[in-house]
Design a protein around this motif. Structure first.
Motif, PDB file in Angstrom:
ATOM      1  N   THR B 199       0.947  -1.122   0.273  1.00 32.65           N
ATOM      2  CA  THR B 199       0.042  -0.207   0.178  1.00 32.65           C
ATOM      3  C   THR B 199       0.898   1.183  -0.025  1.00 32.65           C
ATOM      4  O   THR B 199       1.762   1.450   0.990  1.00 32.65           O
ATOM      5  CB  THR B 199      -0.859   0.043   1.230  1.00 32.65           C
ATOM      6  N   ALA B 222     -13.106  -3.748  -4.299  1.00 27.15           N
ATOM      7  CA  ALA B 222     -13.019  -3.845  -2.891  1.00 27.15           C
ATOM      8  C   ALA B 222     -11.655  -3.371  -2.571  1.00 27.15           C
ATOM      9  O   ALA B 222     -11.324  -2.536  -1.524  1.00 27.15           O
ATOM     10  CB  ALA B 222     -13.591  -5.160  -2.331  1.00 27.15           C
ATOM     11  N   ARG B 223     -10.957  -4.024  -3.376  1.00 28.89           N
ATOM     12  CA  ARG B 223      -9.312  -3.862  -2.655  1.00 28.89           C
ATOM     13  C   ARG B 223      -9.054  -2.652  -3.051  1.00 28.89           C
ATOM     14  O   ARG B 223      -8.126  -1.714  -2.173  1.00 28.89           O
ATOM     15  CB  ARG B 223      -8.630  -4.756  -3.479  1.00 28.89           C
ATOM     16  N   ASP B 225     -10.952   0.224  -2.983  1.00 24.28           N
ATOM     17  CA  ASP B 225     -11.373   1.065  -2.100  1.00 24.28           C
ATOM     18  C   ASP B 225     -10.748   1.014  -0.779  1.00 24.28           C
ATOM     19  O   ASP B 225     -10.405   1.832   0.008  1.00 24.28           O
ATOM     20  CB  ASP B 225     -12.906   0.508  -1.653  1.00 24.28           C
ATOM     21  N   ARG B 226     -10.183  -0.399  -0.280  1.00 23.27           N
ATOM     22  CA  ARG B 226      -9.181  -0.340   0.983  1.00 23.27           C
ATOM     23  C   ARG B 226      -8.122   0.523   0.777  1.00 23.27           C
ATOM     24  O   ARG B 226      -7.666   1.278   1.560  1.00 23.27           O
ATOM     25  CB  ARG B 226      -9.007  -1.785   1.013  1.00 23.27           C
ATOM     26  N   ARG B 228      -7.700   3.034  -1.189  1.00 26.88           N
ATOM     27  CA  ARG B 228      -7.760   4.404  -1.220  1.00 26.88           C
ATOM     28  C   ARG B 228      -7.937   4.846   0.262  1.00 26.88           C
ATOM     29  O   ARG B 228      -7.765   5.972   0.228  1.00 26.88           O
ATOM     30  CB  ARG B 228      -9.208   4.263  -2.031  1.00 26.88           C
ATOM     31  N   GLU B 229      -8.542   3.966   1.084  1.00 25.84           N
ATOM     32  CA  GLU B 229      -8.762   4.651   2.459  1.00 25.84           C
ATOM     33  C   GLU B 229      -7.277   4.948   2.968  1.00 25.84           C
ATOM     34  O   GLU B 229      -7.187   5.913   3.843  1.00 25.84           O
ATOM     35  CB  GLU B 229      -9.508   3.797   3.405  1.00 25.84           C
ATOM     36  N   ASN B 230      -6.306   4.258   2.825  1.00 22.68           N
ATOM     37  CA  ASN B 230      -4.949   4.449   3.334  1.00 22.68           C
ATOM     38  C   ASN B 230      -3.904   5.448   2.684  1.00 22.68           C
ATOM     39  O   ASN B 230      -3.545   6.273   2.989  1.00 22.68           O
ATOM     40  CB  ASN B 230      -4.316   2.990   3.404  1.00 22.68           C
TER      41      ASN B 230
END
Lengths: 302, 288
Positions: B199, B222-223, B225-226, B228-230
């Motif tokens: 990441t 989904a991945r 998005d994950r 993207r949050e970080n």
């Protein structure tokens, strides 16, 4: 809404509107941004390279393994190839032309020459393309580009290891008995490996600067093959000619001679030559690395 | 049929309306691009003017040597782009084929040297692509190790994530076979799985979502998005305007290496859509 300009003005509007005044560089510094695509300082570059050492070794061993994977005999070819090559050279230079000069164990002399010269030749051939042949990798991932030449030189070392076992066997069969000087053989191989790595650095950078040099490298290798005493003892043919020293102390000839001094009883160890070998290795490694590092930010452009 | 509760059925590109995008607070600048130029050199060919084929024999004779020796064409792929991105922004990049989108991202990631101009970035930008290079003659297992190490993971970390990567790629025991035995979809899935295993701060996604079947696209969304949050800032190159509108707050429209438009994703996509559908406009910009 169509602003085709894409100019600094529009961007500086943005930056100034949020941060007051200042050039882009100042704004970048204020928010802890660093410039992309600049060459890191030497010490930092070495540190990055060191932190990728496992990447280097995995890349090198994988490539060495992949090389002989496309046929039925597979990895056996890493031994068969040099063996057949030594046979060919013995046929031509031992039996047909007879260039043995004053050497008693010519089979051992020739085999060592062929194997060890092949080490440098294949490193140079593969290493020259280490950037231009891996452009897609260079353009996909971020890593110190020196990883590529280093790992290619290491690939050649890994490929050489099985061949060295064969080499020692041939030398024993040809009539040598292992002595204490055999223990120095790995040192000679490592010195030559260091020299090869330096050469690969320079070749890789030159080929990036001008691809046409890729066509010149086979000629350079051919020339080196004939003047380095792969299949004849240089001293015997050159005699007292002042140009002889040039031939005898050029790096490749030095490394072939060092390997022979380790494995052949008739050639005693010569400390002066070992000093030359060490000096060439250190010189090429350092100069090569610096030459390669200087163009770090340019690799990847086509 | 675009019921979000049915992930297997849903079309990845249409599952999220622009309005649903989670509001993000714009932070400090994470990326500054100033007057970026990237020029490609292409060997072994020369761009000719359309009339060149009809020239006289004398003209051809005179031109001939130059066509075969020193045949290097410089292609200005990016011709002066400037913009700034902030933490928390997700930026779509749209434009026609060959407009310089991928080159722009690669230059921002520091993978292709800029001919002129500068890029400032926070942290290490990472380019997530399906074209990350793997060695086709080696097994998937070996490639996972090489790719992971290239991304800067330690061998220990790669081993820890190995099962996850294989699961995500959904290739099962094929992982122990050479990659040349894979179908193109399997290869693409494995590449995506590897390249998204780490990441980064600034993430650039180059058409990575276009590959794979519906199930894989749902998984990759989904991945992303994950990630993207970080990640602070996300760039997404896509030819699917729906994807850009659903995932991005802002969009850049690149045309012939220039920044044609920069603004909210909805507006830019709308303008781009209109430009593409207008026949006159198309004719004027699509030259060979």
């Amino acid at each position: 809404m169509t602003n085709r300009s894409g100019t600094i003005d529009s961007m500086q509007d943005q930056t100034t509107s949020t941060n007051g005044i200042g050039s882009t560089a100042e704004v970048a510094a204020r928010y802890g941004l660093h410039r992309v695509g600049t060459r890191p300082p030497l010490r930092e570059y070495l540190r990055q390279l060191w932190s990728r050492r496992q990447f280097i070794s995995v890349l090198a061993t994988s490539k060495a393994y992949a090389r002989n994977q496309n046929n039925y005999l597979g990895q056996l070819w890493s031994v068969l190839n040099p063996l057949i090559l030594a046979g060919v050279y013995f046929l031509v230079f031992g039996l047909l032309l007879n260039t043995r000069g004053n050497i008693d164990n010519f089979v051992g002399f020739l085999t060592i020459g062929v194997f060890m010269f092949g080490f440098t030749a294949s490193s140079l051939t593969a290493g020259a393309k280490s950037i231009t042949g891996n452009l897609s990798l260079v353009r996909a991932l971020h890593f110190p580009r020196a990883v590529l030449p280093v790992s290619i030189a290491l690939t050649e070392l890994a490929t050489l290891l099985p061949a060295l076992v064969v080499l020692c066997a041939i030398v024993v069969i040809s009539g040598e008995t292992p002595t204490w000087s055999w223990l120095l053989f790995p040192v000679a191989v490592l010195l030559q490996y260091a020299f090869n790595t330096g050469c690969v650095f320079v070749a890789a950078r030159l080929v990036v600067a001008s691809r046409d040099l890729l066509n010149v490298i086979p000629m350079v290798i051919r020339l080196a093959r004939y003047i380095s005493g792969v299949f004849f003892p240089i001293a015997h043919y050159v005699g007292d000619n002042p140009a002889g020293a040039l031939l005898e102390y050029q790096p490749i000839a030095v490394y072939l001679e060092l390997a022979r001094q380790c494995l052949l009883a008739e050639l005693p160890l010569d400390p002066v030559l070992w000093a030359w070998g060490t000096g060439w290795a250190v010189l090429f490694l350092i100069v090569g690395f610096l030459v390669f590092w200087q163009a770090e930010e340019r690799y990847g452009r086509d | 049929m675009t019921e979000p509760a049915l992930p297997r059925e849903m079309d990845f590109e249409a599952d999220q309306q622009p309005g649903q995008l989670s509001p993000t607070v714009l932070g400090d600048p994470s990326l500054i691009v100033e007057d970026l130029h990237v020029t490609y050199r292409v060997y072994g060919g020369r761009r000719r003017s359309p009339g060149a084929g009809r020239s006289t024999w004398l003209g051809r004779m005179l031109n001939k040597p130059a066509d075969h020796v020193g045949a290097v064409t410089e292609i200005p792929a990016v011709r002066g782009v400037s913009f700034m991105a902030r933490h928390g922004e997700s930026i779509g990049v749209v434009g026609r084929n060959g407009s310089g989108k991928s080159t722009l991202l690669r230059a921002i990631a520091g993978l292709i040297p800029a001919t002129r101009g500068t890029v400032y970035v926070s942290g290490e930008p990472s380019l997530l692509g399906v074209n990350a290079v793997l060695m086709s003659e080696l097994t998937g297992e070996r490639n996972i190790m090489i790719g992971g190490l290239a991304l800067g993971l330690t061998p220990q970390q790669v081993r820890e994530r190995f099962d996850e990567i294989v699961d995500f790629a959904g290739i099962g025991d094929f992982v122990y076979l050479p990659m040349k035995a894979y179908s193109s979809g399997m290869g693409a899935r494995l590449r995506f799985a590897i390249s998204s295993a780490a990441t980064p701060d600034v993430l650039m996604i180059d058409e990575a979502l276009a590959t794979g079947d519906a199930e894989f696209r749902a998984k990759s969304k989904a991945r992303i998005d994950r990630i993207r949050e970080n990640a602070g800032t996300i760039f997404l190159v896509s030819h699917s305007l729906a994807t850009v509108e659903s995932m991005c707050s802002r969009a850049l429209w690149i045309d012939e290496g220039l920044l044609e438009m920069d603004g909210p994703a909805g507006e830019v996509c709308q303008a781009y859509r209109e430009a593409v559908s207008a026949p006159k406009r198309v004719a004027s910009t699509t030259k060979a």
